[in-house]
Design a protein around this motif. Structure first.
Motif, PDB file in Angstrom:
ATOM      1  N   ILE A   8       0.615  -1.206   0.040  1.00 12.80           N
ATOM      2  CA  ILE A   8       0.041  -0.109  -0.044  1.00 12.80           C
ATOM      3  C   ILE A   8       0.991   1.403   0.095  1.00 12.80           C
ATOM      4  O   ILE A   8       1.767   1.379   0.699  1.00 12.80           O
ATOM      5  CB  ILE A   8      -0.925  -0.010   1.447  1.00 12.80           C
ATOM      6  CG1 ILE A   8      -1.716  -1.193   1.400  1.00 12.80           C
ATOM      7  CG2 ILE A   8      -1.818   1.394   1.300  1.00 12.80           C
ATOM      8  CD1 ILE A   8      -2.483  -1.536   2.670  1.00 12.80           C
ATOM      9  N   GLN A   9       0.452   2.236  -0.901  1.00 15.68           N
ATOM     10  CA  GLN A   9       1.212   3.457  -0.955  1.00 15.68           C
ATOM     11  C   GLN A   9       0.159   4.589  -0.667  1.00 15.68           C
ATOM     12  O   GLN A   9      -0.948   4.600  -1.125  1.00 15.68           O
ATOM     13  CB  GLN A   9       1.716   3.837  -2.437  1.00 15.68           C
ATOM     14  CG  GLN A   9       2.754   2.905  -2.927  1.00 15.68           C
ATOM     15  CD  GLN A   9       4.337   3.261  -2.345  1.00 15.68           C
ATOM     16  OE1 GLN A   9       4.416   4.502  -1.968  1.00 15.68           O
ATOM     17  NE2 GLN A   9       5.154   2.381  -2.460  1.00 15.68           N
ATOM     18  N   ILE A  10       0.272   5.257   0.454  1.00 17.36           N
ATOM     19  CA  ILE A  10      -0.667   6.362   0.745  1.00 17.36           C
ATOM     20  C   ILE A  10      -0.083   7.649   0.372  1.00 17.36           C
ATOM     21  O   ILE A  10       1.119   7.881  -0.097  1.00 17.36           O
ATOM     22  CB  ILE A  10      -0.886   6.233   2.254  1.00 17.36           C
ATOM     23  CG1 ILE A  10       0.368   6.620   3.062  1.00 17.36           C
ATOM     24  CG2 ILE A  10      -1.427   4.842   2.534  1.00 17.36           C
ATOM     25  CD1 ILE A  10       0.122   6.936   4.479  1.00 17.36           C
ATOM     26  N   ARG A  11      -0.870   8.639   0.451  1.00 14.01           N
ATOM     27  CA  ARG A  11      -0.690  10.043   0.033  1.00 14.01           C
ATOM     28  C   ARG A  11       0.413  10.655   1.375  1.00 14.01           C
ATOM     29  O   ARG A  11       0.096  10.326   2.385  1.00 14.01           O
ATOM     30  CB  ARG A  11      -1.934  10.862   0.171  1.00 14.01           C
ATOM     31  CG  ARG A  11      -2.828  10.714  -0.996  1.00 14.01           C
ATOM     32  CD  ARG A  11      -4.216  11.331  -1.069  1.00 14.01           C
ATOM     33  NE  ARG A  11      -5.227  11.153   0.039  1.00 14.01           N
ATOM     34  CZ  ARG A  11      -5.098  11.817   1.003  1.00 14.01           C
ATOM     35  NH1 ARG A  11      -4.636  12.634   1.405  1.00 14.01           N
ATOM     36  NH2 ARG A  11      -6.270  11.340   2.087  1.00 14.01           N
ATOM     37  N   PRO A  12       1.413  11.238   0.679  1.00 15.81           N
ATOM     38  CA  PRO A  12       2.403  11.852   1.694  1.00 15.81           C
ATOM     39  C   PRO A  12       1.671  12.778   2.905  1.00 15.81           C
ATOM     40  O   PRO A  12       0.730  13.585   2.248  1.00 15.81           O
ATOM     41  CB  PRO A  12       3.508  12.808   0.911  1.00 15.81           C
ATOM     42  CG  PRO A  12       3.306  11.972  -0.694  1.00 15.81           C
ATOM     43  CD  PRO A  12       1.605  11.904  -0.527  1.00 15.81           C
ATOM     44  N   GLY A  13       2.100  12.715   3.910  1.00 20.00           N
ATOM     45  CA  GLY A  13       1.460  13.240   5.146  1.00 20.00           C
ATOM     46  C   GLY A  13       0.454  12.996   5.716  1.00 20.00           C
ATOM     47  O   GLY A  13      -0.095  13.484   6.708  1.00 20.00           O
TER      48      GLY A  13
END
Length: 102
Positions: A8-13
């Protein structure tokens, strides 16, 4: 037993919010699914927006049919989906028999 591995890659921050959401989703939705046997979540060190979710299922069908084709899957995605930078890469694995050491 089958291991589902979701990369899973999430939005930065959004790490703190995502971490709270994924634990909430696991404990309130997935943990009640037929065949669910446990989970682990790993967070990337070099890439702090990357997570590995490992879920243990009794059978492949418990995940691919019983869970993925149920309303619970929609509930799960509503909880964690808003944080995804892209759709997760999901694959299934089985455990090899123990290797005998000579």
């Amino acid at each position: 037993m089958i291991h589902e591995l979701a990369d899973i890659q999430i939005r930065p921050g959004s790490q703190a919010e995502f971490e709270a959401a994924i634990v909430h989703g696991m404990n309130t939705v997935i943990a009640h699914a037929k065949g669910f046997e446990g989970y682990e979540i790993r967070k990337g060190i070099e890439t702090p927006e990357r997570y590995l979710l490992m879920i243990r299922w009794a059978t492949l069908e418990d995940h691919t049919v019983g869970f993925r084709q149920s309303e619970a899957f929609s509930q799960w995605r509503a909880i964690v989906g808003p944080y995804f930078a892209q759709p997760p890469v999901v694959e299934h694995f089985t455990t090899l028999p123990e290797v005998q050491k000579h």
